[in-house]
Design an enzyme around this catalytic site. Sequence first.
Site, PDB file in Angstrom:
ATOM      1  N   TYR A  32       0.812  -1.083   0.076  1.00 31.94           N
ATOM      2  CA  TYR A  32       0.027   0.324   0.391  1.00 31.94           C
ATOM      3  C   TYR A  32       0.630   1.374  -0.213  1.00 31.94           C
ATOM      4  O   TYR A  32       1.052   1.833   1.058  1.00 31.94           O
ATOM      5  CB  TYR A  32      -0.953  -0.108   1.333  1.00 31.94           C
ATOM      6  CG  TYR A  32      -2.134   0.424   0.789  1.00 31.94           C
ATOM      7  CD1 TYR A  32      -2.867   0.390   0.107  1.00 31.94           C
ATOM      8  CD2 TYR A  32      -2.809   2.220   1.509  1.00 31.94           C
ATOM      9  CE1 TYR A  32      -4.213   0.775  -0.503  1.00 31.94           C
ATOM     10  CE2 TYR A  32      -3.300   2.532   1.540  1.00 31.94           C
ATOM     11  CZ  TYR A  32      -5.039   1.902   0.225  1.00 31.94           C
ATOM     12  OH  TYR A  32      -5.310   2.752  -0.360  1.00 31.94           O
ATOM     13  N   HIS A  34       3.243   4.852  -0.108  1.00 28.75           N
ATOM     14  CA  HIS A  34       2.690   5.766  -0.399  1.00 28.75           C
ATOM     15  C   HIS A  34       4.136   6.452  -0.601  1.00 28.75           C
ATOM     16  O   HIS A  34       5.257   5.789  -1.168  1.00 28.75           O
ATOM     17  CB  HIS A  34       2.626   6.349   0.708  1.00 28.75           C
ATOM     18  CG  HIS A  34       3.321   6.157   2.352  1.00 28.75           C
ATOM     19  ND1 HIS A  34       4.080   6.495   3.036  1.00 28.75           N
ATOM     20  CD2 HIS A  34       2.622   5.052   3.283  1.00 28.75           C
ATOM     21  CE1 HIS A  34       4.661   5.891   3.631  1.00 28.75           C
ATOM     22  NE2 HIS A  34       3.497   5.201   3.805  1.00 28.75           N
ATOM     23  N   GLY A  36       6.528   7.909   1.242  1.00 27.05           N
ATOM     24  CA  GLY A  36       7.439   7.272   2.492  1.00 27.05           C
ATOM     25  C   GLY A  36       7.694   5.893   1.364  1.00 27.05           C
ATOM     26  O   GLY A  36       9.330   6.256   1.201  1.00 27.05           O
ATOM     27  N   HIS A  37       7.747   5.157   1.211  1.00 23.04           N
ATOM     28  CA  HIS A  37       7.808   3.784   0.414  1.00 23.04           C
ATOM     29  C   HIS A  37       9.109   3.861  -0.759  1.00 23.04           C
ATOM     30  O   HIS A  37       9.350   3.896  -0.595  1.00 23.04           O
ATOM     31  CB  HIS A  37       6.669   2.648  -0.180  1.00 23.04           C
ATOM     32  CG  HIS A  37       6.007   2.744   1.353  1.00 23.04           C
ATOM     33  ND1 HIS A  37       4.298   2.658   1.179  1.00 23.04           N
ATOM     34  CD2 HIS A  37       5.980   1.332   2.572  1.00 23.04           C
ATOM     35  CE1 HIS A  37       4.176   1.617   2.200  1.00 23.04           C
ATOM     36  NE2 HIS A  37       4.982   1.417   3.009  1.00 23.04           N
ATOM     37  N   GLN A  61       3.949 -10.610  12.914  1.00 24.78           N
ATOM     38  CA  GLN A  61       4.389  -8.829  14.036  1.00 24.78           C
ATOM     39  C   GLN A  61       2.904  -8.523  14.174  1.00 24.78           C
ATOM     40  O   GLN A  61       2.506  -7.104  15.015  1.00 24.78           O
ATOM     41  CB  GLN A  61       5.188  -8.119  13.392  1.00 24.78           C
ATOM     42  CG  GLN A  61       4.173  -7.465  11.832  1.00 24.78           C
ATOM     43  CD  GLN A  61       5.284  -6.698  11.064  1.00 24.78           C
ATOM     44  OE1 GLN A  61       6.160  -7.280  10.684  1.00 24.78           O
ATOM     45  NE2 GLN A  61       4.732  -4.986  10.897  1.00 24.78           N
ATOM     46  N   GLN A 148      13.288   5.702   9.423  1.00 24.79           N
ATOM     47  CA  GLN A 148      13.366   6.112  10.429  1.00 24.79           C
ATOM     48  C   GLN A 148      11.606   6.615  11.346  1.00 24.79           C
ATOM     49  O   GLN A 148      11.659   6.803  12.093  1.00 24.79           O
ATOM     50  CB  GLN A 148      13.557   7.891  10.084  1.00 24.79           C
ATOM     51  CG  GLN A 148      15.655   7.680   9.771  1.00 24.79           C
ATOM     52  CD  GLN A 148      16.112   8.853  10.310  1.00 24.79           C
ATOM     53  OE1 GLN A 148      15.287   9.774  10.125  1.00 24.79           O
ATOM     54  NE2 GLN A 148      17.425   8.094  10.101  1.00 24.79           N
ATOM     55  N   GLN A 153      11.918   0.584  15.169  1.00 23.77           N
ATOM     56  CA  GLN A 153      12.341  -0.588  14.215  1.00 23.77           C
ATOM     57  C   GLN A 153      13.553  -0.970  13.759  1.00 23.77           C
ATOM     58  O   GLN A 153      14.410  -1.843  13.140  1.00 23.77           O
ATOM     59  CB  GLN A 153      11.212  -0.870  13.192  1.00 23.77           C
ATOM     60  CG  GLN A 153      11.358  -2.277  12.106  1.00 23.77           C
ATOM     61  CD  GLN A 153       9.792  -2.122  11.378  1.00 23.77           C
ATOM     62  OE1 GLN A 153       9.125  -2.977  11.557  1.00 23.77           O
ATOM     63  NE2 GLN A 153      10.116  -1.634  10.286  1.00 23.77           N
ATOM     64  N   VAL A 176       8.862  10.681   5.730  1.00 26.98           N
ATOM     65  CA  VAL A 176       8.034  11.404   4.883  1.00 26.98           C
ATOM     66  C   VAL A 176       7.219  12.226   5.013  1.00 26.98           C
ATOM     67  O   VAL A 176       6.210  11.602   5.926  1.00 26.98           O
ATOM     68  CB  VAL A 176       8.094  10.920   3.478  1.00 26.98           C
ATOM     69  CG1 VAL A 176       7.380  11.517   1.857  1.00 26.98           C
ATOM     70  CG2 VAL A 176       9.881  10.478   2.332  1.00 26.98           C
TER      71      VAL A 176
HETATM   72  O1  PAF Z   1       8.217  -1.299   8.402  1.00 29.91           O
HETATM   73  C1  PAF Z   1       7.426  -2.351   8.097  1.00 29.91           C
HETATM   74  O2  PAF Z   1       6.184  -2.380   6.650  1.00 29.91           O
HETATM   75  C2  PAF Z   1       7.424  -4.215   8.094  1.00 29.91           C
HETATM   76  O3  PAF Z   1       7.040  -3.497   9.824  1.00 29.91           O
HETATM   77  C3  PAF Z   1       8.667  -4.718   7.509  1.00 29.91           C
HETATM   78  C4  PAF Z   1      10.011  -4.289   8.202  1.00 29.91           C
HETATM   79  C5  PAF Z   1       8.466  -4.852   6.251  1.00 29.91           C
HETATM   80  C6  PAF Z   1       8.140  -5.786   8.562  1.00 29.91           C
HETATM   81  O4  PAF Z   1       6.937  -7.537   7.779  1.00 29.91           O
END
Ligand code: PAF
Length: 282
Positions: A32, A34, A36-37, A61, A148, A153, A176
């Site tokens: 999904y 945005h 940032g990705h 998670q 960040q 994480q 972002v």
């Molecule tokens: O930040 C995320 O989107 C998730 O925690 C990751 C690092 C892809 C692990 O599932």
Amino acid sequence: MEIISNPQELQTLCLMLRSEGKKIGLVPTMGYFHEGHLSLMDAARKQCDVLIVSLFVNPTQFGENEDLDAYPHDMERDSILAEEHGVDILFAPVRDDMYFDNHSTWVEVPDLAANLCGKSRPIHFRGVATVVTKLFMTAQPHVAVFGQKDWQQLAVIKRMVRDLNIPVDVQGHEIVREDSGLALSSRNVYLTEEEKAVAPNIQKGLQKMRDQVAAGESDAAKLKQDLAAFYAAAIPGSIIDYIEIVHPENINILKKVEDSALCAVALQVGKARLIDNLLIKV
Ligand code: PAF
């Protein structure tokens, strides 16, 4: 761009690419996309020959009452965006390909997972560390780029890589934001218009705290109390999960802001659990 769903197929390909001397970059995501990705993809693209983006909503998670099933997804749009940003391989496995029924091996970094999000999401970082290890073993990256916004994480993954001698250069990329200051997040889609109008106050509050520190306040308890009061007034109806001031690397809670400190917050705003942070340098 190639779309691969089978972990074994990706691993075989990546081992071959490495043996040919290709530098592999990985951006792990839950999709999904945005801006940032996309900025993580752009940052990784510049440094490697082969750019892999993983798209996997990792079930391990998410806690029982969290938004695993509601997590937004749009594979078609994500594929187009990934291709536009120069991604060579989109790795999109299904759950059964990533976890066997009797999966029983976990990676834990308890020291760094005890505070902040780890407190309210007790299994979260175990799931993150485990899936990131699996992604590293599968995609064999030289470089992996993370946002960040999820500062804790990033700290967990950096420690994990150090402790386990995993040969991956883990890099953090700056947050972002929308023009309003709201940090981009896939979970922002859960916000109503009214909530979206007040959510930028999350970052405004952090900046006020930074100004308070610049003006001489160093008592963490006082700073946190003032920020909580600001949020109660500026983001009505929000529920504070935590407001913490921690050491940026070891995530230990600080009583005094004397050197470099990270102020990290998590708030429930309507259906969205939003996190943000600000690094304060005295
Ligand atoms: O930040 C995320 O989107 C998730 O925690 C990751 C690092 C892809 C692990 O599932």
